[in-house]
Design a protein around this motif. Structure first.
Motif, PDB file in Angstrom:
ATOM      1  N   LYS A 113      18.579 -38.149  -2.353  1.00 20.55           N
ATOM      2  CA  LYS A 113      17.308 -38.857  -2.578  1.00 20.55           C
ATOM      3  C   LYS A 113      16.560 -39.030  -1.258  1.00 20.55           C
ATOM      4  O   LYS A 113      15.356 -38.777  -1.183  1.00 20.55           O
ATOM      5  CB  LYS A 113      17.574 -40.208  -3.232  1.00 20.55           C
ATOM      6  CG  LYS A 113      16.313 -40.921  -3.645  1.00 20.55           C
ATOM      7  CD  LYS A 113      16.643 -42.117  -4.494  1.00 20.55           C
ATOM      8  CE  LYS A 113      15.397 -42.688  -5.122  1.00 20.55           C
ATOM      9  NZ  LYS A 113      15.712 -43.797  -6.020  1.00 20.55           N
ATOM     10  N   ALA A 159       5.885 -36.284 -13.767  1.00 22.31           N
ATOM     11  CA  ALA A 159       7.172 -35.806 -14.314  1.00 22.31           C
ATOM     12  C   ALA A 159       8.079 -35.322 -13.179  1.00 22.31           C
ATOM     13  O   ALA A 159       9.284 -35.594 -13.171  1.00 22.31           O
ATOM     14  CB  ALA A 159       6.915 -34.670 -15.305  1.00 22.31           C
ATOM     15  N   TYR A 160       7.489 -34.648 -12.201  1.00 15.75           N
ATOM     16  CA  TYR A 160       8.291 -34.104 -11.099  1.00 15.75           C
ATOM     17  C   TYR A 160       8.868 -35.233 -10.245  1.00 15.75           C
ATOM     18  O   TYR A 160      10.053 -35.251  -9.923  1.00 15.75           O
ATOM     19  CB  TYR A 160       7.420 -33.177 -10.244  1.00 15.75           C
ATOM     20  CG  TYR A 160       8.191 -32.423  -9.186  1.00 15.75           C
ATOM     21  CD1 TYR A 160       8.879 -31.253  -9.514  1.00 15.75           C
ATOM     22  CD2 TYR A 160       8.259 -32.880  -7.878  1.00 15.75           C
ATOM     23  CE1 TYR A 160       9.601 -30.557  -8.554  1.00 15.75           C
ATOM     24  CE2 TYR A 160       8.980 -32.197  -6.910  1.00 15.75           C
ATOM     25  CZ  TYR A 160       9.643 -31.029  -7.255  1.00 15.75           C
ATOM     26  OH  TYR A 160      10.361 -30.345  -6.298  1.00 15.75           O
ATOM     27  N   ARG A 193      13.476 -36.698  -1.885  1.00  9.83           N
ATOM     28  CA  ARG A 193      12.366 -37.519  -2.369  1.00  9.83           C
ATOM     29  C   ARG A 193      11.571 -38.107  -1.203  1.00  9.83           C
ATOM     30  O   ARG A 193      10.361 -38.086  -1.181  1.00  9.83           O
ATOM     31  CB  ARG A 193      12.875 -38.654  -3.256  1.00  9.83           C
ATOM     32  CG  ARG A 193      11.754 -39.494  -3.840  1.00  9.83           C
ATOM     33  CD  ARG A 193      12.278 -40.800  -4.391  1.00  9.83           C
ATOM     34  NE  ARG A 193      11.198 -41.614  -4.920  1.00  9.83           N
ATOM     35  CZ  ARG A 193      10.331 -42.279  -4.189  1.00  9.83           C
ATOM     36  NH1 ARG A 193      10.383 -42.209  -2.883  1.00  9.83           N
ATOM     37  NH2 ARG A 193       9.408 -43.019  -4.768  1.00  9.83           N
ATOM     38  N   LYS A 204      11.852 -37.119 -11.597  1.00 10.98           N
ATOM     39  CA  LYS A 204      13.147 -36.459 -11.357  1.00 10.98           C
ATOM     40  C   LYS A 204      13.669 -36.805  -9.963  1.00 10.98           C
ATOM     41  O   LYS A 204      14.848 -37.072  -9.780  1.00 10.98           O
ATOM     42  CB  LYS A 204      12.982 -34.936 -11.435  1.00 10.98           C
ATOM     43  CG  LYS A 204      12.860 -34.416 -12.841  1.00 10.98           C
ATOM     44  CD  LYS A 204      12.692 -32.926 -12.814  1.00 10.98           C
ATOM     45  CE  LYS A 204      12.157 -32.449 -14.136  1.00 10.98           C
ATOM     46  NZ  LYS A 204      11.493 -31.161 -14.023  1.00 10.98           N
ATOM     47  N   GLU A 237      15.891 -27.824 -11.733  1.00  7.92           N
ATOM     48  CA  GLU A 237      14.723 -28.654 -12.054  1.00  7.92           C
ATOM     49  C   GLU A 237      15.011 -30.127 -11.841  1.00  7.92           C
ATOM     50  O   GLU A 237      14.138 -30.889 -11.436  1.00  7.92           O
ATOM     51  CB  GLU A 237      14.277 -28.386 -13.491  1.00  7.92           C
ATOM     52  CG  GLU A 237      13.339 -27.194 -13.537  1.00  7.92           C
ATOM     53  CD  GLU A 237      13.115 -26.678 -14.931  1.00  7.92           C
ATOM     54  OE1 GLU A 237      13.189 -27.494 -15.871  1.00  7.92           O
ATOM     55  OE2 GLU A 237      12.876 -25.463 -15.066  1.00  7.92           O
ATOM     56  N   ALA A 238      16.260 -30.523 -12.140  1.00  7.83           N
ATOM     57  CA  ALA A 238      16.625 -31.937 -11.943  1.00  7.83           C
ATOM     58  C   ALA A 238      16.985 -32.214 -10.480  1.00  7.83           C
ATOM     59  O   ALA A 238      17.354 -33.330 -10.132  1.00  7.83           O
ATOM     60  CB  ALA A 238      17.801 -32.291 -12.845  1.00  7.83           C
ATOM     61  N   LYS A 239      16.878 -31.176  -9.627  1.00  9.29           N
ATOM     62  CA  LYS A 239      17.198 -31.283  -8.197  1.00  9.29           C
ATOM     63  C   LYS A 239      18.643 -31.710  -7.977  1.00  9.29           C
ATOM     64  O   LYS A 239      18.979 -32.377  -7.006  1.00  9.29           O
ATOM     65  CB  LYS A 239      16.250 -32.262  -7.478  1.00  9.29           C
ATOM     66  CG  LYS A 239      14.819 -31.781  -7.487  1.00  9.29           C
ATOM     67  CD  LYS A 239      14.622 -30.582  -6.592  1.00  9.29           C
ATOM     68  CE  LYS A 239      13.269 -29.927  -6.807  1.00  9.29           C
ATOM     69  NZ  LYS A 239      13.209 -28.570  -6.246  1.00  9.29           N
ATOM     70  N   LYS A 240      19.506 -31.345  -8.940  1.00  8.69           N
ATOM     71  CA  LYS A 240      20.933 -31.652  -8.777  1.00  8.69           C
ATOM     72  C   LYS A 240      21.606 -30.477  -8.087  1.00  8.69           C
ATOM     73  O   LYS A 240      21.071 -29.360  -8.112  1.00  8.69           O
ATOM     74  CB  LYS A 240      21.560 -31.869 -10.156  1.00  8.69           C
ATOM     75  CG  LYS A 240      21.058 -33.122 -10.806  1.00  8.69           C
ATOM     76  CD  LYS A 240      21.908 -33.468 -11.992  1.00  8.69           C
ATOM     77  CE  LYS A 240      21.535 -34.840 -12.510  1.00  8.69           C
ATOM     78  NZ  LYS A 240      21.930 -35.045 -13.897  1.00  8.69           N
ATOM     79  N   ALA A 258      15.108 -40.235  -9.726  1.00  6.64           N
ATOM     80  CA  ALA A 258      16.419 -40.408 -10.364  1.00  6.64           C
ATOM     81  C   ALA A 258      17.561 -39.954  -9.453  1.00  6.64           C
ATOM     82  O   ALA A 258      18.730 -40.161  -9.769  1.00  6.64           O
ATOM     83  CB  ALA A 258      16.458 -39.616 -11.681  1.00  6.64           C
ATOM     84  N   LEU A 259      17.247 -39.352  -8.334  1.00  7.76           N
ATOM     85  CA  LEU A 259      18.311 -38.915  -7.422  1.00  7.76           C
ATOM     86  C   LEU A 259      18.942 -40.123  -6.742  1.00  7.76           C
ATOM     87  O   LEU A 259      18.366 -41.209  -6.728  1.00  7.76           O
ATOM     88  CB  LEU A 259      17.744 -37.975  -6.349  1.00  7.76           C
ATOM     89  CG  LEU A 259      17.162 -36.658  -6.830  1.00  7.76           C
ATOM     90  CD1 LEU A 259      16.529 -35.903  -5.674  1.00  7.76           C
ATOM     91  CD2 LEU A 259      18.234 -35.799  -7.482  1.00  7.76           C
TER      92      LEU A 259
END
Ligand SMILES: Nc1ncnc2c1ncn2[C@@H]1O[C@H](COP(=O)(O)OP(=O)(O)OP(=O)(O)O)[C@@H](O)[C@H]1O
Ligand SMILES: [Mg+2]
Length: 451
Positions: free
Chosen positions: A223, A210-211, A227, A214, A388-391, A217-218
């Motif tokens: 990213k 799950a992590y 990531r 996310k 949490e979404a790293k936005k 998706a960056l």
């Protein structure tokens, strides 16, 4: 001497990869660097705690750029995951600080772990330490880092060490350069080092899946850094002129006489952004407060904003903004006006001239200072969902990823990538309102009256 009490402290932690290396490392300066969620902070905190448990009367420090950010992140991990058992047994207790000493944790063996933000460094600068840890170290200036380094002379350990943890930033960042030049050691931390996310056979745990979804998706430079763990430069950066060391300033009390302005970019799924700007007598703009939050109604944002500006009696705590410069959505504007009790002014939304006006303010003027600043910790409340979404969770965090969209096959920059641009839009509306119209037509300087 370590007592039976300290020996009894329960510590369950399995260090892997770079975290394991960290426990063996004796270099005087080191950075744990890597993508988001690899266990960098946890490893450094465990090293500090274990060293404190085993070395009586030693002195330690956990620090971050600001005290507020330290309390809301690193110290939460520290109390929930590292010293939990020791706190419950009374081996470690919280000390609230005194006129001379920084707040922190006191160990029953006489060791001390101070905590501090580099926005208020006075007390730690007169103390001496054996082992220190700076979290989110890319936020620190080289001067912050070197100043703390001068305090490493307590001599209770046979070695002294300054540890930092960070996600990669630009390749030109002082941390990367310091490590490349051999002045500090870099331990490269990866997701496989984190047993909460990756099993020993390399497969992902459910939480890890799950992590990482996310992080997958960056996009863009976020990213690459969060990531993939690359010290990547953003291509086509729009505000490449924004330099943290110049444009990001510590919080200060804004003089009452400075005019205030609000700028607003609406959003619900995307964050709603409300920025408070103050203008100094030379026309420099300071972003001093900001709401940046998703999944909330305009009405609720407006109420929160009123609470920040007015006492419950309805009296103003600070000067009333001279204008509320607003994104155009008619319904949202009407709701905002109703609940904020202030009229709004539609923003000049022309993209190119607005961006140029911001770029021009970012340049240093004749006096060596730019004409636009962002205060550290201007953010009123962090949006956990964005984290949490790293936005990006505030305007400042958008800037390093705000880039030109390049047409497929072409190179000419046309417009910004329409993503993570909400705070940058608010900033553009503010600057456009001050700089783009003829002086006569500038957003009215006269105060606007409450409805
Ligand atoms: N060795 C470990 N054993 C168990 N859980 C771990 C371990 N390492 C990390 N974790 C867990 O993984 C999560 C991420 O760890 P941590 O916050 O230390 O990562 P980080 O690399 O500092 O992340 P960021 O880049 O966001 O700062 C936390 O919930 C932490 O408790
Ligand atoms: Mg961390």
């Amino acid at each position: 001497m370590t007592t039976a009490l300290e020996q009894d402290a329960v510590v369950r932690y399995e260090p892997r990869g770079a975290a394991r290396e960290l426990f063996r490392c004796r270099d005087s300066e080191l950075f744990m660097a890597g993508p988001a969620g690899t266990g960098k902070s946890l490893a450094c905190l465990f090293r500090l705690h274990l060293t404190a448990l085993h070395n009586p009367n030693a002195r330690f420090l956990i620090f971050r750029k600001t005290a507020v950010s330290l309390g809301s992140t690193t110290l939460v991990t520290w109390e929930k995951k590292v010293v939990t058992d020791a706190l419950a047994r009374g081996i470690v207790t919280w000390f609230g600080g005194s006129a001379r000493e920084a707040p922190g944790y006191r160990y029953s063996n006489g060791s001390k772990v101070d905590v501090a933000g580099m926005d208020r460094p006075e007390k730690i600068m007169s103390a001496e330490y054996d082992l220190v840890f700076g979290d989110e170290a890319t936020e620190l200036t080289l001067n912050d880092w070197e100043s703390v380094g001068t305090r490493l002379r307590n001599g209770k350990l046979s070695w002294q060490q300054q540890m930092g943890a960070c996600n990669p930033s630009a390749p030109t960042h002082w941390i990367k350069q310091r490590c490349d030049q051999g002045a500090a050691k870099m331990l490269v931390s990866r997701h496989r080092d984190n047993p909460a996310y990756v099993n020993t056979d390399g497969t992902l745990t459910d939480v890890g899946r799950a992590y990482l979804a996310k992080l997958d998706a960056l996009t863009g430079v976020r990213k690459s850094r969060l990531r993939d763990g690359i010290w990547a430069a953003a291509e086509g950066l729009i505000y490449g002129g924004f330099d943290d060391a110049v444009h990001l300033v510590d919080a200060f009390t804004v003089p009452y006489e400075w005019p205030r302005w609000l700028s607003v970019d609406f959003g619900f799924t995307n964050p709603f952004v409300m920025q408070w700007w103050a203008e100094d007598p030379d026309g420099r703009l300071f972003l001093y407060r900001e709401i940046y939050h998703s999944q909330r109604l305009v009405e609720d944002h407006a109420k929160q904003a009123r609470g920040l500006m007015l006492y419950p009696s309805g009296q103003w705590r600070e000067p009333r903004p001279r204008a509320v410069i607003c994104d155009h959505d008619a319904e949202d504007r009407a709701t905002l006006e109703k609940h904020l009790g202030l009229k709004t002014t539609p923003a000049n939304k022309k993209v190119s001239p607005g961006i140029q006006a911001v770029q021009s303010r970012l340049k240093t003027a004749g006096d060596g200072r730019p004409r636009l600043f962002v205060m550290r910790d201007a953010l009123v409340e962090r949006d956990q969902a964005l984290d949490e979404a790293k936005k990006p969770a505030c305007t400042e965090e958008e800037i390093s990823g705000y880039v030109w969209a390049v047409k497929p096959g072409g190179t000419a920059p046309e417009a910004p990538v329409k993503q993570n641009d909400h705070g940058c839009d608010g900033m553009r509306y503010m600057v456009a309102a001050r700089d783009l119209l003829a002086p006569k037509k500038r957003v009215a300087l006269k105060s606007i009256s409450p409805r």
